[in-house]
Design a protein around this motif. Sequence first.
Motif, mmCIF file in Angstrom:
data_model
loop_
_atom_site.group_PDB
_atom_site.id
_atom_site.type_symbol
_atom_site.label_atom_id
_atom_site.label_comp_id
_atom_site.label_asym_id
_atom_site.label_seq_id
_atom_site.Cartn_x
_atom_site.Cartn_y
_atom_site.Cartn_z
ATOM 1 N N MET A 1 0.820 -1.216 0.000
ATOM 2 C CA MET A 1 0.000 0.000 0.000
ATOM 3 C C MET A 1 0.854 1.266 0.000
ATOM 4 O O MET A 1 0.325 2.372 -0.137
ATOM 5 C CB MET A 1 -0.916 -0.009 1.219
ATOM 6 N N ALA A 2 2.172 1.139 0.161
ATOM 7 C CA ALA A 2 3.063 2.296 0.067
ATOM 8 C C ALA A 2 3.451 2.605 -1.372
ATOM 9 O O ALA A 2 4.078 3.643 -1.634
ATOM 10 C CB ALA A 2 4.317 2.058 0.902
ATOM 11 N N LEU A 3 3.088 1.745 -2.314
ATOM 12 C CA LEU A 3 3.404 1.975 -3.723
ATOM 13 C C LEU A 3 2.510 3.076 -4.296
ATOM 14 O O LEU A 3 1.448 3.385 -3.741
ATOM 15 C CB LEU A 3 3.210 0.679 -4.512
ATOM 16 N N GLU B 1 1.787 3.951 9.282
ATOM 17 C CA GLU B 1 2.437 3.561 8.044
ATOM 18 C C GLU B 1 2.100 2.101 7.734
ATOM 19 O O GLU B 1 2.050 1.263 8.639
ATOM 20 C CB GLU B 1 3.951 3.731 8.146
ATOM 21 N N PRO B 2 1.877 1.767 6.472
ATOM 22 C CA PRO B 2 1.620 0.359 6.118
ATOM 23 C C PRO B 2 2.920 -0.441 6.190
ATOM 24 O O PRO B 2 3.827 -0.235 5.376
ATOM 25 C CB PRO B 2 1.080 0.446 4.687
ATOM 26 N N THR B 3 3.023 -1.335 7.145
ATOM 27 C CA THR B 3 4.275 -2.072 7.368
ATOM 28 C C THR B 3 4.107 -3.588 7.367
ATOM 29 O O THR B 3 5.092 -4.308 7.508
ATOM 30 C CB THR B 3 4.884 -1.659 8.716
ATOM 31 N N ALA B 4 2.903 -4.090 7.219
ATOM 32 C CA ALA B 4 2.685 -5.534 7.284
ATOM 33 C C ALA B 4 3.332 -6.223 6.089
ATOM 34 O O ALA B 4 3.270 -5.731 4.961
ATOM 35 C CB ALA B 4 1.192 -5.850 7.330
ATOM 36 N N THR B 5 3.958 -7.361 6.340
ATOM 37 C CA THR B 5 4.638 -8.105 5.275
ATOM 38 C C THR B 5 3.735 -9.149 4.629
ATOM 39 O O THR B 5 4.203 -10.004 3.881
ATOM 40 C CB THR B 5 5.884 -8.796 5.845
ATOM 41 N N ALA B 6 2.449 -9.101 4.921
ATOM 42 C CA ALA B 6 1.474 -10.006 4.309
ATOM 43 C C ALA B 6 0.143 -9.278 4.207
ATOM 44 O O ALA B 6 -0.075 -8.258 4.868
ATOM 45 C CB ALA B 6 1.330 -11.297 5.113
ATOM 46 N N TRP C 1 -1.754 4.162 0.181
ATOM 47 C CA TRP C 1 -2.196 4.322 1.568
ATOM 48 C C TRP C 1 -2.933 5.638 1.754
ATOM 49 O O TRP C 1 -3.964 5.679 2.431
ATOM 50 C CB TRP C 1 -1.002 4.218 2.500
ATOM 51 N N GLN C 2 -2.417 6.711 1.179
ATOM 52 C CA GLN C 2 -3.085 8.007 1.309
ATOM 53 C C GLN C 2 -4.451 7.996 0.645
ATOM 54 O O GLN C 2 -5.416 8.571 1.156
ATOM 55 C CB GLN C 2 -2.206 9.108 0.718
ATOM 56 N N THR C 3 -4.535 7.329 -0.487
ATOM 57 C CA THR C 3 -5.832 7.195 -1.149
ATOM 58 C C THR C 3 -6.816 6.440 -0.263
ATOM 59 O O THR C 3 -7.992 6.817 -0.142
ATOM 60 C CB THR C 3 -5.668 6.470 -2.489
ATOM 61 N N ALA C 4 -6.347 5.369 0.373
ATOM 62 C CA ALA C 4 -7.212 4.592 1.262
ATOM 63 C C ALA C 4 -7.618 5.402 2.491
ATOM 64 O O ALA C 4 -8.762 5.305 2.961
ATOM 65 C CB ALA C 4 -6.498 3.310 1.680
#
Length: 663
Positions: free
Chosen positions: A79-81, A127-132, A92-95
């Motif tokens: 989601m950081a892309l 911040e979106p940090t989850a690896t799954a 992420w900002q869009t979400a």
Amino acid sequence: MDLLSWAFFALAATGALAVVLHLYRRREAPGRGRMLLAGLRWAALTVLLLLLFDPHLPVPGLAAGHDRTQLLVDASLSMALPTSPEDSTPRWQTAVREARREAPGDRVLLFGDGARLVPTDSLASIEPTATASRLLPALRAASEAGTRRVIVLTDGAIDDAAEVRRMLPRLGLDVEVRPVTGGAVGNRALAEVDAPVWAEAGEPVRIRAGVAAAGPAGDSVSVELRHDGRVLATARVPVPAPGRIADAVLEFVPEAPDDGGPVRYDLALAGSDAAPDDDARSVYVHVGERPAGVALVSLRPDWEPRFLLPVLEQSLGLPVRGFLRAADGRHIELGAGEDAGRRADEATVRRLVDEADLVVIHGFGAEAPAWAAEAVREARRALIFPAEGAADAGLPFPLPPAQPGEWYATSDVPASPVAPLLASLRTTELPPLTGLRPIAGLDGVWSPLLASRGGRGSGAPVVVAGEAEDRRWAVATAQGFWRWAFRGGEARQAYRRLWSAIGGWLVEETFVAGDAEVRPVRRTTPRGEAVAWLAAGLDADSVAVRVTDAAGAVVTDTVVTALRGDSAYTAPLAPGHYRYEARAFAGGEEVGAAAGPLSVESYSPEFVRAAVEIGAFDAEGAGSVFASVPRSGEPLHTLPWAYLALVLLVSTEWVLRRRWGLR
């Protein structure tokens, strides 16, 4: 709840009534209000049974999630892309904007590695940090809370889409998926890296890198191998199609470090793309003048070498080369990496055996080649697994015939150089061994464990070890140790503990890697994972770990007492390069210590995970809403009056019992 469930509930409630009446009529002292007290207790038990069966009741207005749409937001790394090739705004900002519009002032459910509820106002600071990207746990949480409809904000890169499609009809949810992307963005990644654990200084070494891509990522890309800022090798490969891997092989000649220890090599993709974090990887290679290590040769292959090789490699910190002898006399290399499965001629295997610090010969018998018999007789450090029909054949002592039947390890651990490392083993729970050879009457030898039929009696050695002058050897006098590792759990830990202890004793005072006592299981730890530490063969009850970053600041300083076998775990670290100091303790005394480098990868497969087609989620194939079984009413566990009624019934019975003189 269906008719059968209601029938079971009625049966359970009737049984509860019978038990309560029996207690108050037969067990309690006579007195006033017994039937009232019995009714209160039965009512409390009935409410408790209802909560366990959890029916859906048509009582709108009281449920926690009634008529409320729960918002689920993807918090994984992807989601950081960028939102799209034309829009560089992070997904992420869009979400976050969409979430504020749909649920202002409310709470949203984040999903990724797990599920957690957070206020909508706090999304901007997260911040979106989850690896799954696992969606099913969040859907289950929403269903348990009584929610009927959920909206999922995601980029579509869902890990568990198949599980969601299978389980959703049971959750009773209407699920609307709203993509937050406007198209795939170009991204390349170093998805795989394969490097040898050890290398000989001055001899060519190859490192393989696997390149993956997503979206429009160009035609080709260069991969560079660096050390201390110097470019050692470069390879250019075509950009693969999504879901494929392109291999780049980088060859270089390593130099031994002045201070010893492992050498870090960095791989990187040239150029820039949407996710710089997955463009770089690091590997550690021990570089020495003669990294001989351990040579394992199986003359009669079975399951034993498959489990023994990684145990020796991890516990000793030495390079291990394993070979399986084929019927035509050639040898097949055993292990992981690009060399696994390759054929090797007998001259190569013989040379490695001659140079090895520890020789392991499996399946040794009278038919063994001359070079193997010579190694058994003369190797300074040798571990031998005799074949089933083998006699002495040059072994340090004559072998009696193997006795059939099942032999179980006894609970008594005999005195030996490795006894302190095996004292805590629960040997009575281990699977049986077979083909044990009862050795007795030998002087100057010892055994780490004993076994007997049924696990009772004095027992016979399962391994016999000894030394003479500067030579040490160990001979397995039973077969089937691999069953311990195959069983898993405590039995696998016993397998590791046994052969780690014997291997450590064999190579003691010869050559052990400088950080082999306590070290990270992987010097390059995947992003988001706990750091695993190995204290092999030390029987440690705690491990003290201190980690500093590149600037020297302390990021971890802790003592781990909850060990799993010979492994300890500390909290995940942020991506980067670190230095560690680790010490192992047993009974308050230090039994091992080490220090060295450690890295945490910035790479994650999340960055190149393909998005799932939204239509694939819909079991009916229409729209972006999951098909689901409609749910009538609210689940009982979401209704507060059920818990209030239970507390009131129990409290009322307790108060009346005390007022009427009952205990």
